[in-house]
Motif scaffolding. Structure first.
Motif, short mmCIF file in Angstrom:
data_model
loop_
_atom_site.label_atom_id
_atom_site.label_comp_id
_atom_site.label_asym_id
_atom_site.label_seq_id
_atom_site.Cartn_x
_atom_site.Cartn_y
_atom_site.Cartn_z
N GLU A 85 0.83 -1.21 0.00
CA GLU A 85 0.00 0.00 0.00
C GLU A 85 0.86 1.25 0.00
O GLU A 85 0.57 2.24 -0.69
N HIS A 86 1.94 1.22 0.78
CA HIS A 86 2.83 2.38 0.86
C HIS A 86 3.54 2.62 -0.47
O HIS A 86 3.67 3.77 -0.92
N LYS A 87 3.98 1.55 -1.11
CA LYS A 87 4.65 1.67 -2.40
C LYS A 87 3.71 2.29 -3.42
O LYS A 87 4.10 3.18 -4.20
N LYS A 88 2.47 1.86 -3.42
CA LYS A 88 1.49 2.39 -4.36
C LYS A 88 1.18 3.86 -4.04
O LYS A 88 1.06 4.69 -4.94
N MET A 89 1.09 4.17 -2.75
CA MET A 89 0.81 5.53 -2.35
C MET A 89 1.92 6.47 -2.82
O MET A 89 1.66 7.56 -3.34
N MET A 90 3.18 6.06 -2.66
CA MET A 90 4.30 6.91 -3.05
C MET A 90 4.33 7.10 -4.57
O MET A 90 4.65 8.18 -5.06
N LYS A 91 3.97 6.05 -5.31
CA LYS A 91 3.93 6.15 -6.76
C LYS A 91 2.86 7.16 -7.19
O LYS A 91 3.07 8.00 -8.07
N ASP A 92 1.70 7.09 -6.52
CA ASP A 92 0.61 8.01 -6.83
C ASP A 92 0.98 9.44 -6.42
O ASP A 92 0.60 10.41 -7.09
N MET A 93 1.73 9.57 -5.32
CA MET A 93 2.14 10.90 -4.86
C MET A 93 3.14 11.52 -5.83
O MET A 93 3.12 12.73 -6.05
N GLN A 94 4.01 10.70 -6.39
CA GLN A 94 4.95 11.21 -7.40
C GLN A 94 4.19 11.79 -8.59
O GLN A 94 4.51 12.88 -9.07
N LYS A 95 3.18 11.05 -9.02
CA LYS A 95 2.36 11.51 -10.14
C LYS A 95 1.64 12.81 -9.78
O LYS A 95 1.61 13.76 -10.57
N SER A 96 1.08 12.85 -8.56
CA SER A 96 0.36 14.04 -8.11
C SER A 96 1.28 15.24 -8.00
O SER A 96 0.92 16.36 -8.36
N LEU A 97 2.50 15.00 -7.50
CA LEU A 97 3.46 16.09 -7.34
C LEU A 97 3.84 16.68 -8.70
O LEU A 97 3.89 17.90 -8.86
N LYS A 98 4.09 15.81 -9.67
CA LYS A 98 4.46 16.29 -11.01
C LYS A 98 3.30 17.06 -11.65
O LYS A 98 3.52 18.05 -12.36
N GLU A 99 2.07 16.61 -11.38
CA GLU A 99 0.91 17.33 -11.91
C GLU A 99 0.79 18.70 -11.26
O GLU A 99 0.42 19.68 -11.93
N THR A 100 1.12 18.77 -9.97
CA THR A 100 1.09 20.05 -9.26
C THR A 100 2.10 21.02 -9.86
O THR A 100 1.81 22.20 -10.05
N LEU A 101 3.30 20.52 -10.16
CA LEU A 101 4.32 21.36 -10.78
C LEU A 101 3.87 21.86 -12.15
O LEU A 101 4.08 23.03 -12.49
N GLU A 102 3.25 20.97 -12.91
CA GLU A 102 2.77 21.34 -14.24
C GLU A 102 1.67 22.40 -14.14
O GLU A 102 1.66 23.37 -14.91
#
Length: 212
Positions: free
Chosen positions: A91-108
């Protein structure tokens, strides 16, 4: 301001990391079922603790409720005011992967936000420890409110590392501001930069009070 913004980012990043669903096949389902049995024995748990100082002025009970509704296995409020999230490694691995995606979207989104007219690009390194904000020129950047975007970038990076299991006292996220030619305009290291900002705001408030 620092604590409120941090709390908002905590909620945003946590929900972004937990809300997306994953449709897996029978093999994955069996794997997850096996992991669940091991997790109950305490062999694969991951614990993430948010310090109390990051949670001031926040509705902690609502945060706990939201986290549980979004699939976090266990959330507990500690005696010192901190919150600990408990989840399996999967669950933690999946959460971090989703957070990476969310962070990059925030930057964009920040880069494309018309409110930040001097910002042309925001780059990040592989481990999200260094962000580079590319602006049109120094004058345009300093004569606008675009510095707030840099603050958001720094705090977002901090939250990512906090959920990744880094000790809150050891997190260091660098945000550099450069012009299009690559000339450094300023550089800030978070969370130290937030402490400096807080001091500046307090000094400004004291000054205004004295003048009155």
């Amino acid at each position: 301001m620092k604590k409120v913004a941090m709390g908002m980012l905590i909620v945003t990043l946590l929900l972004a990391g937990c809300s997306s669903s994953d449709s897996s096949g029978k093999a994955d389902a069996k794997k997850e079922e096996k992991e669940e049995k091991v997790v109950k024995k305490g062999l694969l748990n991951v614990e993430v603790t948010l310090p109390a100082e990051f949670l001031e002025d926040q509705d902690v009970d609502q945060m706990i409720k939201d986290a549980k509704e979004d699939g976090v296995k266990e959330v507990k409020k500690n005696d010192d005011g901190s919150i600990t999230y408990v989840m399996s490694k999967a669950e933690h691995k999946k959460m971090m992967k989703d957070m990476q995606k969310s962070l990059k979207e925030t930057l964009e989104d920040t880069k494309n936000d018309e409110a930040f007219q001097s910002i042309e690009d925001i780059k990040v390194n592989n481990d999200f420890s260094r962000f580079t904000v590319v602006v049109t020129d120094k004058e345009s950047y300093e004569n606008s409110f675009d510095a707030f975007a840099s603050i958001t970038v720094g705090m977002t990076g901090m939250m990512y590392h906090l959920f990744d299991g880094k000790d809150a006292d050891k997190i260091k996220v660098t945000v550099a501001v450069e012009d299009k030619a690559g000339e450094l305009i300023k550089e800030a290291v978070y969370p130290d930069a937030l402490d400096d900002l807080q001091k500046d705001l307090e000094a400004e408030t004291d000054s205004e009070t004295t003048e009155q």
